[in-house]
Write a protein that holds these residues in place. Structure first.
Motif, mmCIF file in Angstrom:
data_model
loop_
_atom_site.group_PDB
_atom_site.id
_atom_site.type_symbol
_atom_site.label_atom_id
_atom_site.label_comp_id
_atom_site.label_asym_id
_atom_site.label_seq_id
_atom_site.Cartn_x
_atom_site.Cartn_y
_atom_site.Cartn_z
ATOM 1 N N GLY A 1 27.475 108.628 54.297
ATOM 2 C CA GLY A 1 28.318 107.858 54.875
ATOM 3 C C GLY A 1 28.512 106.817 54.520
ATOM 4 N N HIS A 2 28.433 107.096 52.629
ATOM 5 C CA HIS A 2 28.532 105.439 51.968
ATOM 6 C C HIS A 2 29.946 106.442 51.582
ATOM 7 C CE1 HIS A 2 25.003 103.378 52.233
ATOM 8 N NE2 HIS A 2 24.121 104.726 51.818
ATOM 9 N N ASP A 3 31.411 106.295 52.869
ATOM 10 C CA ASP A 3 32.029 106.436 51.424
ATOM 11 C C ASP A 3 32.767 105.746 50.509
ATOM 12 O OD1 ASP A 3 31.828 108.884 53.229
ATOM 13 O OD2 ASP A 3 32.996 107.554 55.586
ATOM 14 N N ASP A 4 32.513 104.744 50.841
ATOM 15 C CA ASP A 4 32.991 103.543 50.255
ATOM 16 C C ASP A 4 32.943 103.366 48.439
ATOM 17 O OD1 ASP A 4 30.907 102.856 50.887
ATOM 18 O OD2 ASP A 4 30.464 100.965 50.768
ATOM 19 N N ILE A 5 31.700 104.125 48.571
ATOM 20 C CA ILE A 5 31.613 104.360 46.842
ATOM 21 C C ILE A 5 32.029 105.742 46.032
ATOM 22 C CG2 ILE A 5 29.135 102.515 47.374
ATOM 23 C CD1 ILE A 5 27.372 105.827 46.782
ATOM 24 N N VAL A 6 32.247 107.332 47.573
ATOM 25 C CA VAL A 6 32.714 108.384 46.980
ATOM 26 C C VAL A 6 33.684 108.048 46.286
ATOM 27 C CG1 VAL A 6 33.724 110.494 47.988
ATOM 28 C CG2 VAL A 6 31.333 109.150 49.215
ATOM 29 N N ARG A 7 34.507 107.417 46.190
ATOM 30 C CA ARG A 7 36.026 107.134 45.699
ATOM 31 C C ARG A 7 35.881 106.953 44.199
ATOM 32 N NH1 ARG A 7 38.940 102.275 45.102
ATOM 33 N NH2 ARG A 7 38.104 100.583 46.106
ATOM 34 N N PHE A 8 34.733 106.269 43.481
ATOM 35 C CA PHE A 8 34.480 105.961 42.388
ATOM 36 C C PHE A 8 33.723 106.620 41.689
ATOM 37 C CE2 PHE A 8 34.197 101.409 44.464
ATOM 38 C CZ PHE A 8 34.660 100.811 43.563
ATOM 39 N N LEU A 9 32.608 107.574 42.180
ATOM 40 C CA LEU A 9 31.741 108.655 41.738
ATOM 41 C C LEU A 9 32.924 109.599 41.624
ATOM 42 C CD1 LEU A 9 28.645 108.574 43.844
ATOM 43 C CD2 LEU A 9 29.014 107.454 42.042
#
Ligand SMILES: [Fe+2]
Ligand SMILES: [Fe+2]
Length: 169
Positions: free
Chosen positions: A132-140
């Motif tokens: 549920g760490h959607d906020d880091i998915v876009r960086f990765l």
């Protein structure tokens, strides 16, 4: 951590370890790429590696953001896999006298690194999504996309820009 406790206890810990691993790997790559650029003769190859060095520095910046989002300070942990890939790249390069054959070897070494990064980022994205760490998915995902584009570019350099053909002549 207690004397007998293991450092990775939860899936979140495993994600953090994976991030520290790729953080270390990206840093080692920024040290390895300038040496590969110096060894490259083919201009398209040198340009591709230079562009990717710049991208790699930006990727480290994105990983800094990822650690921040998770409330962690950015930290690397030794990654024997990337150390091995870089060591092998150095060793093979040092055995090659012919500049055009060396170019073909440099492409292969660089692609091995890209494929390693693609595997790692793919896993980290899947884990971050599950946790549920959607906020880091876009960086990765941005980093993953750059690795995939770098790999495609290296294919072009080898197959269409003549690196392999010249190595064979
Ligand atoms: Fe990278
Ligand atoms: Fe890369």
């Amino acid at each position: 951590m207690g004397l007998f406790s293991k450092e990775i206890q939860s899936f979140d810990d495993l994600l953090l370890h994976g991030l520290q691993d790729i953080y270390y790997a990206e840093q080692q790559i920024t040290k390895a790429l300038p040496k590969m650029i110096d060894k490259a003769t083919n201009r398209d190859l040198a340009t591709a590696l230079k562009n990717h060095l710049e991208e790699t520095n930006n990727q480290i910046g994105r990983l800094d953001q990822v650690f921040k989002k998770l409330g962690q300070s950015p930290k690397g942990t030794t990654c024997p896999a990337i150390d091995g890939l870089i060591k092998e790249a150095d060793e093979v390069a040092s055995e090659i006298a012919d500049k055009e054959v060396l170019d073909a070897a440099l492409v292969a070494s660089a692609q091995a690194v890209e494929h390693y990064e693609i595997a790692r980022y793919g896993t980290l994205i899947a884990w971050a999504e599950t946790l549920g760490h959607d906020d880091i998915v876009r960086f990765l995902t941005t980093n993953l996309n750059e690795e995939q584009a770098a790999d495609t570019k290296l294919n072009t350099v080898a197959l269409r820009k003549g690196v392999n053909r010249k190595a064979a002549s």
